[in-house]
Structure formats: structure tokens, C-alpha cells
Design a protein around this motif. Structure first.
Motif, mmCIF file in Angstrom:
data_model
loop_
_atom_site.group_PDB
_atom_site.id
_atom_site.type_symbol
_atom_site.label_atom_id
_atom_site.label_comp_id
_atom_site.label_asym_id
_atom_site.label_seq_id
_atom_site.Cartn_x
_atom_site.Cartn_y
_atom_site.Cartn_z
ATOM 1 N N MET A 1 0.844 -1.187 0.000
ATOM 2 C CA MET A 1 0.000 0.000 0.000
ATOM 3 C C MET A 1 0.882 1.241 0.000
ATOM 4 N N THR A 2 0.589 2.183 -0.898
ATOM 5 C CA THR A 2 1.293 3.449 -0.939
ATOM 6 C C THR A 2 0.306 4.570 -0.638
ATOM 7 N N ILE A 3 0.632 5.386 0.326
ATOM 8 C CA ILE A 3 -0.223 6.511 0.712
ATOM 9 C C ILE A 3 0.590 7.783 0.544
ATOM 10 N N PRO A 4 0.256 8.645 -0.422
ATOM 11 C CA PRO A 4 1.021 9.881 -0.606
ATOM 12 C C PRO A 4 0.755 10.863 0.525
ATOM 13 N N TYR A 5 1.653 11.847 0.698
ATOM 14 C CA TYR A 5 1.411 12.822 1.760
ATOM 15 C C TYR A 5 0.314 13.796 1.362
ATOM 16 N N GLY A 6 0.082 13.962 0.060
ATOM 17 C CA GLY A 6 -0.985 14.840 -0.412
ATOM 18 C C GLY A 6 -1.312 14.520 -1.852
ATOM 19 N N ARG A 7 -2.523 14.791 -2.251
ATOM 20 C CA ARG A 7 -2.907 14.599 -3.655
ATOM 21 C C ARG A 7 -4.156 15.395 -3.950
ATOM 22 N N GLN A 8 -4.358 15.675 -5.233
ATOM 23 C CA GLN A 8 -5.530 16.413 -5.676
ATOM 24 C C GLN A 8 -6.778 15.543 -5.644
ATOM 25 N N THR A 9 -7.924 16.187 -5.517
ATOM 26 C CA THR A 9 -9.220 15.518 -5.632
ATOM 27 C C THR A 9 -9.913 16.086 -6.855
ATOM 28 N N ILE A 10 -10.090 15.265 -7.880
ATOM 29 C CA ILE A 10 -10.671 15.713 -9.152
ATOM 30 C C ILE A 10 -11.986 14.990 -9.387
ATOM 31 N N LEU A 320 8.809 4.849 7.799
ATOM 32 C CA LEU A 320 7.483 5.124 7.252
ATOM 33 C C LEU A 320 7.510 5.123 5.722
ATOM 34 N N ARG A 321 8.554 5.703 5.150
ATOM 35 C CA ARG A 321 8.673 5.711 3.692
ATOM 36 C C ARG A 321 8.785 4.283 3.142
ATOM 37 N N VAL A 322 9.583 3.459 3.795
ATOM 38 C CA VAL A 322 9.743 2.065 3.356
ATOM 39 C C VAL A 322 8.414 1.325 3.419
ATOM 40 N N ALA A 323 7.578 1.675 4.378
ATOM 41 C CA ALA A 323 6.270 1.040 4.529
ATOM 42 C C ALA A 323 5.230 1.586 3.548
ATOM 43 N N GLY A 324 5.645 2.493 2.667
ATOM 44 C CA GLY A 324 4.724 3.039 1.678
ATOM 45 C C GLY A 324 3.918 4.224 2.179
ATOM 46 N N ILE A 325 4.337 4.794 3.292
ATOM 47 C CA ILE A 325 3.656 5.971 3.831
ATOM 48 C C ILE A 325 4.424 7.204 3.360
ATOM 49 N N GLY A 326 3.787 8.008 2.544
ATOM 50 C CA GLY A 326 4.454 9.139 1.907
ATOM 51 C C GLY A 326 4.604 10.332 2.820
ATOM 52 N N VAL A 327 5.306 10.161 3.927
ATOM 53 C CA VAL A 327 5.554 11.296 4.810
ATOM 54 C C VAL A 327 6.502 12.282 4.131
ATOM 55 N N ASN A 328 6.524 13.499 4.664
ATOM 56 C CA ASN A 328 7.415 14.511 4.130
ATOM 57 C C ASN A 328 7.883 15.393 5.287
ATOM 58 N N LEU A 329 8.736 16.373 4.992
ATOM 59 C CA LEU A 329 9.180 17.301 6.016
ATOM 60 C C LEU A 329 9.042 18.717 5.460
ATOM 61 N N HIS A 330 8.163 19.489 6.065
ATOM 62 C CA HIS A 330 7.897 20.856 5.633
ATOM 63 C C HIS A 330 8.277 21.832 6.746
ATOM 64 N N TYR A 331 9.435 22.461 6.684
ATOM 65 C CA TYR A 331 10.386 22.444 5.579
ATOM 66 C C TYR A 331 11.787 22.411 6.153
ATOM 67 N N ILE A 332 12.780 22.170 5.291
ATOM 68 C CA ILE A 332 14.166 22.426 5.653
ATOM 69 C C ILE A 332 14.303 23.942 5.824
ATOM 70 N N PRO A 333 14.870 24.431 6.929
ATOM 71 C CA PRO A 333 15.032 25.886 7.066
ATOM 72 C C PRO A 333 15.735 26.475 5.842
ATOM 73 N N VAL A 334 15.185 27.552 5.324
ATOM 74 C CA VAL A 334 15.698 28.122 4.078
ATOM 75 C C VAL A 334 17.175 28.472 4.191
ATOM 76 N N ARG A 380 1.996 2.091 11.670
ATOM 77 C CA ARG A 380 3.380 2.036 11.186
ATOM 78 C C ARG A 380 4.272 2.980 11.990
ATOM 79 N N LEU A 381 3.716 4.114 12.385
ATOM 80 C CA LEU A 381 4.478 5.088 13.157
ATOM 81 C C LEU A 381 4.906 4.526 14.508
ATOM 82 N N ILE A 382 4.021 3.771 15.140
ATOM 83 C CA ILE A 382 4.305 3.307 16.504
ATOM 84 C C ILE A 382 4.846 1.885 16.561
ATOM 85 N N THR A 383 5.013 1.241 15.382
ATOM 86 C CA THR A 383 5.561 -0.116 15.367
ATOM 87 C C THR A 383 7.008 -0.113 15.862
#
Length: 391
Positions: A1-10, A320-334, A380-383
């Protein structure tokens, strides 16, 4: 299972809206762009709205309209996408950063005031301040506006995450406490035009200037010209502008999406409440919402309590990424980006941003995310990792 961190709804209605334009006489600059602009202005309660091809373009022409240039300084938050700072550099200005509030992750009003006091003494006050409504939560705009009146800077609200949110009961984008507000319609944002953005203002002169800037600096308005037009075909390039226009194809999608904006944001709040409940006994900090704001909830950011769990930030992220959970980090300090590192910023000047960066993870957040997917994400986060119990 792959879950992106965000996606459009069309929806099918969105597809039909775009198809209708494709079958029409206008694909680029037709009647749909101004209709979309009018609809956004009416929704937000702003006098003027101008559609452009990205929020980055919107930020650029906003800075230019406020006459940002060589010798000026623009301040923004370090926890944002690089475009919030780049827009000033495009204009030849210098950029500096104001540390974040540890609860909201937005620009800290306290740190802003401290920095303004120091800058006034040094004779280096900012020309423009760009607060960013991170994750969709509005900044403390009334207080920032009060400081602008005292210290003489202009304000661009970077509301790329925040359409559909509210501040003090009013829509974000009404420009009550700013000169210009910017929205993004990138596909992972709350509503989308594919790529696209919008600038809003209540100042007719700023609106007129930005309208020229988005289209090569050209006007067809005789009142803006330097001489009487040669004929009805006549136009003049008044200044150096850009091709930052939005197409009717994009605007049709945005206009259709706008009909579901409130529903999308309400669904995000349901998902946030569900996350809050699922994570209430875990060693994480869930998002805190300021009483004056109703967030657009573009992002759902947690912060790991790393000392109790004895696990590295990167280890949790990668698992989490390996488990197909599309986490991200917002943001790296500029200021950590190589382009900005060369300008000599000291990370020690931004302790709250540094701590945030060491702990933050954005969990998936979009309207079509299901409760069962949320449970899987939290599971997956708490495993445990090996024999290590995380939470």
C-alpha cells in the motif's frame, strides 16, 4: 500500500469544466480567467484578484509592485518553501529571517518585534515582511500589521497553504492586515489549477501594476500610456514584465474546484481530529491551533519526542517511507540551503526553527484519505524497531 502525503481531488464536474474550455474558442486568455478571479475575490472579500501561473510568480510580482529592489531587505520565516525568500532575491533585495513561534510554527511576533527594534537602531528596517501561514494556520496578522504601522514596512501574506481558512472569523485573503495576499493552486494544495497562483489586494494601484507585470509589462489602457494610441490595436510596454498568465484551461479547473473548497477544508478538519485521537497517547506533539484562526489544514505536522523514544528522527521517517507511507518534512530551514548558506546566516540565530526541523514530520493529509489509512499510518508510526518500543 502506498499513501502519498498529499494529492488532488478531481471530480467529473472538474473534468467537464476543463473539457468545455477545450471545446471553446479560448484556451489561454478568455472569459474563464476573469470569472475565476472574481469568484476568488468574492469568496475572500478582497477588492482585486489576479490569476497567475504559480504562487512563485505571484510572490515575485507582489514584491515588484511594492517596489522591492537593490538595497532593500525583505524578512520572512525560515520554515517555508524557498519561494517565500527567492521572490525578494529576484528583485535584487537581501533576505533575512525571523524565528518561528514554537507552538504555531509561524513567524513569531515576539521575535519579529525584537528584530525590528534592533534593525531600527542599526538603520536596516525591512521594506517588506512576508509572514507564511504554515500548514494553513493563519499568522497573528493583527499584531504583525500593528508592527508594520509602527516600523513602516509593507506586508505580503504568503497564504499558499491557507485558502479556505479564516482569521478572526474572516476569510484569509481579504487583505485586512496586509497589502497583498498570495495563494497557491499546486496539485497538493487545497484546491488546484494544476500549476497556478493568485494575488489579492484592496489597492487598485497595486492591482493595476501587478496586472501589467504578469503580462510583459504591457497595457492597453490609454490612461496608462505615454501618448495617444495610434489606433484600436495599440498597446504599450510600460515596463519590463513577465509571461506569468494563467490559462482558461487552468482557471476552469480552479473555478470548478472552488465550489468544493469549504467541503475539502471541513474534511481535512475531520481527518485532523481523527489523527489527534489516534495519536493522543503517543510521544508526539500534534498540531496546536490558535484560537483566532481556522486553519486550511493543508498539512498535518507532528513533532517527535525523540529523547523518550531514543530513536533518530531520520530512522522514523525512513521506516514510514519504506512502509509506503508518503511522509514529508515541511520544511528544511531556508537558511540551510546552499544558495542561502553562502550568504552567511547563523543557524544559532533561529533556535525554534532548528528544533522544529529536528523533530517534524508531515503525515499524509488530503480529502480522500480514509480512516483505515490513517490507522495504518499511525500503526506504522508506533511499530517497534527491532526490540525498541517507540511509543
Amino acid at each position: 500500500m502506498t499513501i502519498p502525503y498529499g494529492r488532488q481531488t478531481i471530480s467529473e464536474a472538474d473534468v467537464q469544466a476543463v473539457a468545455d474550455v477545450l471545446r471553446s474558442d479560448f484556451l489561454t486568455q478568455g472569459p474563464v480567467v476573469p470569472a475565476f478571479e472574481s469568484a476568488i475575490a468574492n469568496y475572500c472579500g478582497a477588492r482585486h484578484a489576479l490569476a497567475v501561473n504559480s504562487a512563485t510568480s505571484a510572490l515575485h510580482i507582489a514584491c515588484l509592485a511594492l517596489k522591492v529592489g537593490i538595497g532593500d531587505v525583505v524578512w520572512t520565516t525560515p520554515i517555508t518553501f524557498v519561494a517565500s525568500a527567492n521572490c525578494a532575491v529576484y528583485c535584487g533585495a537581501d533576505v533575512d529571517f525571523v524565528d518561528i513561534d514554537p507552538a504555531t510554527y509561524n513567524m513569531s511576533v515576539e521575535r519579529l518585534e525584537e528584530k525590528l527594534i534592533q534593525a531600527e537602531v542599526a538603520g536596516k528596517l525591512p521594506k517588506v515582511v512576508i509572514p507564511v501561514h504554515l500548514c494553513g494556520q493563519p499568522c497573528e496578522m493583527e499584531a504583525i500589521h500593528a508592527l508594520s504601522q509602527k516600523y513602516g514596512f509593507s506586508i505580503i501574506e504568503d497564504a499558499s497553504h491557507a485558502i479556505g481558512g479564516r482569521y478572526k472569523g474572516e476569510p484569509i485573503g481579504n487583505c485586512r492586515y496586509s497589502d497583498i495576499t498570495v495563494f497557491s493552486f499546486h496539485p497538493v494544495k487545497i484546491i488546484t489549477t494544476g500549476e497556478g497562483g493568485m494575488v489579492l489586494t484592496n489597492d487598485v494601484k497595486l492591482a493595476s501594476h501587478m496586472e501589467r507585470l504578469r503580462s510583459h509589462g504591457i497595457t492597453r489602457d490609454p490612461s496608462q500610456m505615454t501618448k495617444t494610441p495610434d489606433g484600436p490595436w495599440y498597446y504599450q510596454q510600460i515596463e519590463l514584465g513577465f509571461n506569468y498568465r494563467m490559462t482558461d484551461i487552468q482557471a476552469a479547473l480552479g473555478l470548478s474546484q472552488l465550489k468544493n473548497l469549504d467541503k475539502f477544508v471541513a474534511r481535512r478538519h475531520v481527518l485532523a481530529d481523527s489523527y489527534n485521537e489516534l495519536l493522543k497517547d503517543c510521544a508526539v506533539t500534534t498540531p496546536w491551533q490558535h484560537k483566532d484562526g481556522y486553519s486550511g489544514l493543508h498539512l498535518y505536522v507532528i513533532r517527535l519526542h525523540l529523547d523518550p523514544i531514543k530513536v533518530r528522527h531520520r530512522e522514523v521517517f525512513e521506516r514510514l517511507r519504506v512502509a509506503g507511507i508518503g511522509v514529508n518534512l515541511h520544511y528544511i530551514p531556508v537558511y540551510r540551503q546552499p544558495f542561502y548558506e553562502r550568504r552567511g546566516y547563523n543557524p544559532d540565530d533561529f533556535p525554534a526553527a532548528e528544533k522544529y526541523y529536528s523533530e517534524a514530520i508531515s503525515l499524509p493529509m488530503y480529502p480522500e484519505l480514509t480512516e483505515s489509512q490513517q490507522k495504518e499510518i499511525v500503526h506504522r508510526l508506533i511499530t517497534p524497531i527491532g526490540h525498541q518500543t517507540l511509543f
